[in-house]
Design an enzyme around this catalytic site. Structure first.
Site, PDB file in Angstrom:
ATOM      1  N   ASP A  10     -14.683  -2.544   4.931  1.00 27.90           N
ATOM      2  CA  ASP A  10     -14.162  -2.869   3.895  1.00 27.90           C
ATOM      3  C   ASP A  10     -14.573  -4.068   3.402  1.00 27.90           C
ATOM      4  O   ASP A  10     -15.014  -5.104   4.106  1.00 27.90           O
ATOM      5  CB  ASP A  10     -12.828  -2.526   3.431  1.00 27.90           C
ATOM      6  CG  ASP A  10     -12.168  -2.759   2.155  1.00 27.90           C
ATOM      7  OD1 ASP A  10     -12.828  -2.293   1.084  1.00 27.90           O
ATOM      8  OD2 ASP A  10     -11.331  -3.400   1.889  1.00 27.90           O
ATOM      9  N   SER A  11     -14.529  -4.702   1.898  1.00 24.19           N
ATOM     10  CA  SER A  11     -14.668  -5.907   1.481  1.00 24.19           C
ATOM     11  C   SER A  11     -13.580  -6.832   1.839  1.00 24.19           C
ATOM     12  O   SER A  11     -13.721  -7.978   1.946  1.00 24.19           O
ATOM     13  CB  SER A  11     -14.862  -5.888   0.004  1.00 24.19           C
ATOM     14  OG  SER A  11     -13.459  -5.300  -0.594  1.00 24.19           O
ATOM     15  N   CYS A  73     -14.262   2.012   1.586  1.00 27.99           N
ATOM     16  CA  CYS A  73     -14.445   1.017   0.396  1.00 27.99           C
ATOM     17  C   CYS A  73     -15.024   1.964  -0.580  1.00 27.99           C
ATOM     18  O   CYS A  73     -15.998   2.364  -0.367  1.00 27.99           O
ATOM     19  CB  CYS A  73     -15.214  -0.350   0.604  1.00 27.99           C
ATOM     20  SG  CYS A  73     -15.632  -1.155  -0.992  1.00 27.99           S
ATOM     21  N   GLU A 152      -5.100  -8.864  -2.158  1.00 31.90           N
ATOM     22  CA  GLU A 152      -5.533  -9.941  -1.197  1.00 31.90           C
ATOM     23  C   GLU A 152      -4.812 -11.003  -1.165  1.00 31.90           C
ATOM     24  O   GLU A 152      -4.698 -11.865  -0.438  1.00 31.90           O
ATOM     25  CB  GLU A 152      -7.167 -10.182  -1.489  1.00 31.90           C
ATOM     26  CG  GLU A 152      -7.942  -9.380  -1.333  1.00 31.90           C
ATOM     27  CD  GLU A 152      -8.531  -8.925   0.199  1.00 31.90           C
ATOM     28  OE1 GLU A 152      -8.276  -9.671   1.151  1.00 31.90           O
ATOM     29  OE2 GLU A 152      -8.749  -7.815   0.404  1.00 31.90           O
ATOM     30  N   CYS A 186      -9.989   3.157  -4.810  1.00 32.32           N
ATOM     31  CA  CYS A 186     -10.239   1.931  -4.036  1.00 32.32           C
ATOM     32  C   CYS A 186      -9.292   1.736  -2.955  1.00 32.32           C
ATOM     33  O   CYS A 186      -8.105   2.027  -3.326  1.00 32.32           O
ATOM     34  CB  CYS A 186     -10.131   0.608  -5.064  1.00 32.32           C
ATOM     35  SG  CYS A 186     -10.075  -0.918  -4.188  1.00 32.32           S
ATOM     36  N   HIS A 188      -7.898  -0.614  -1.785  1.00 37.65           N
ATOM     37  CA  HIS A 188      -6.665  -1.534  -1.509  1.00 37.65           C
ATOM     38  C   HIS A 188      -5.489  -1.069  -2.502  1.00 37.65           C
ATOM     39  O   HIS A 188      -4.315  -1.391  -2.139  1.00 37.65           O
ATOM     40  CB  HIS A 188      -7.136  -2.568  -2.400  1.00 37.65           C
ATOM     41  CG  HIS A 188      -8.023  -3.738  -1.752  1.00 37.65           C
ATOM     42  ND1 HIS A 188      -9.244  -3.554  -1.389  1.00 37.65           N
ATOM     43  CD2 HIS A 188      -7.717  -5.029  -1.201  1.00 37.65           C
ATOM     44  CE1 HIS A 188      -9.735  -4.531  -0.570  1.00 37.65           C
ATOM     45  NE2 HIS A 188      -8.542  -5.555  -0.585  1.00 37.65           N
TER      46      HIS A 188
END
Ligand code: DGL
Length: 271
Positions: A10-11, A73, A152, A186, A188
């Site tokens: 993932d990013s 992702c 994040e 997404c 996240h």
């Protein structure tokens, strides 16, 4: 039987939503995780850059002898997998198809919402696949560009004033569309589940893209007789492209165990 690890990437932190589910459904399966924490977020970048980053992330993972890769992702799945998956000779499972199929199974009224990063929504990948698999369904989508930076930075809890205000701004228009199913497009976003659910209300079923792709990866391995044997040790090694500290504390809370000893830093620009 195949005891080789699965690669997950993932990013940043979002792919841990897939890791948690992979560990639940296949506890003896070893996992190698890469999170590009030095370059997150990807969601505001051009398709060209996302494809380039995806290639580097996969090249790093392929330094291990893997049996399968999970692109955990939405942004990379929607913008790069159609190109990059053909360049790799092991299977890659992404999040778009997994979560679209789940949403189509779940919806009762055929009104499906999709939220994701700007690049994901701009790609139209979720909408195209829903229309192809369920032509009568109606799709309502919205980009939520600030959600990834908030997560994040550890700002994902219900009651956090900033998160609540931003979620309400992004999601209120969708909440008025009478959708009964919302794809968290997404990986996240499941960390924001309580906040999102608070705005959408209890009648809207949330589809977790990370969880959906993990379930899909496990069924593919089962079908191909590539599961690990039950004596395999499982576990996850984490690699990130920036200081591991922040990743370590959030991933440990989300996964319910300390991961600080399993995290290493890599220079992704060299792949
Ligand atoms: N978890 C990624 C996704 O699923 C976040 C992308 C980003 O870095 O903006 O889209």
């Amino acid at each position: 039987m195949d005891n080789r690890p699965i690669g997950v990437f993932d990013s940043g932190l979002g792919g841990i939503t897939a890791v948690r589910e992979l560990m639940r459904v296949m506890p003896t399966q070893p996992i190698i995780y890469f999170g590009d924490t030095g370059r997150v977020p990807y969601g505001g970048r051009s398709r060209e850059t996302i494809v380039r980053y995806t290639r580097q992330d996969i090249r790093f993972l392929l330094t291990f002898d893997l049996k399968l890769i999970v692109a955990a992702c939405g942004t990379m799945s929607a913008n790069a997998l159609d190109i990059v998956a053909n360049e790799v000779d092991i299977p890659i499972v992404g999040v778009v198809e997994s979560s679209v199929r789940r949403a189509i199974e779940e919806t009762k009224n055929g009104r499906i919402g999709v939220i994701g990063t700007t690049a994901t929504i701009k790609s139209g990948a979720y909408e195209r696949l829903i229309s192809a698999l369920a032509p009568d369904a109606q799709v309502f989508s919205a980009a939520c560009p600030l959600f990834v930076p908030l997560v994040e930075n550890g700002r994902y809890s219900a009651g956090d004033v900033a998160v609540e205000a931003i979620a309400s701004d992004y999601l209120k228009p969708l909440a008025q569309r009478d959708i009964d199913t919302l794809i968290l497009g997404c990986t996240h976003y499941p960390l924001l589940r309580d906040v999102i659910s608070g705005v959408m209300g209890p009648c809207v079923k949330l589809v977790d893209a990370g969880e959906a792709c993990a379930v899909n990866a496990a069924s593919l391995l089962r079908r191909e007789d590539m599961l690990c044997d039950e004596n395999s040790r499982g576990g996850c090694r984490f690699f990130v492209s920036d200081d591991p500290g922040n990743f370590s504390s959030i991933a440990s809370v989300f996964l319910g165990c300390s991961v600080s000893d399993e995290i290493e830093q890599v220079d992704i620009s060299s792949y």
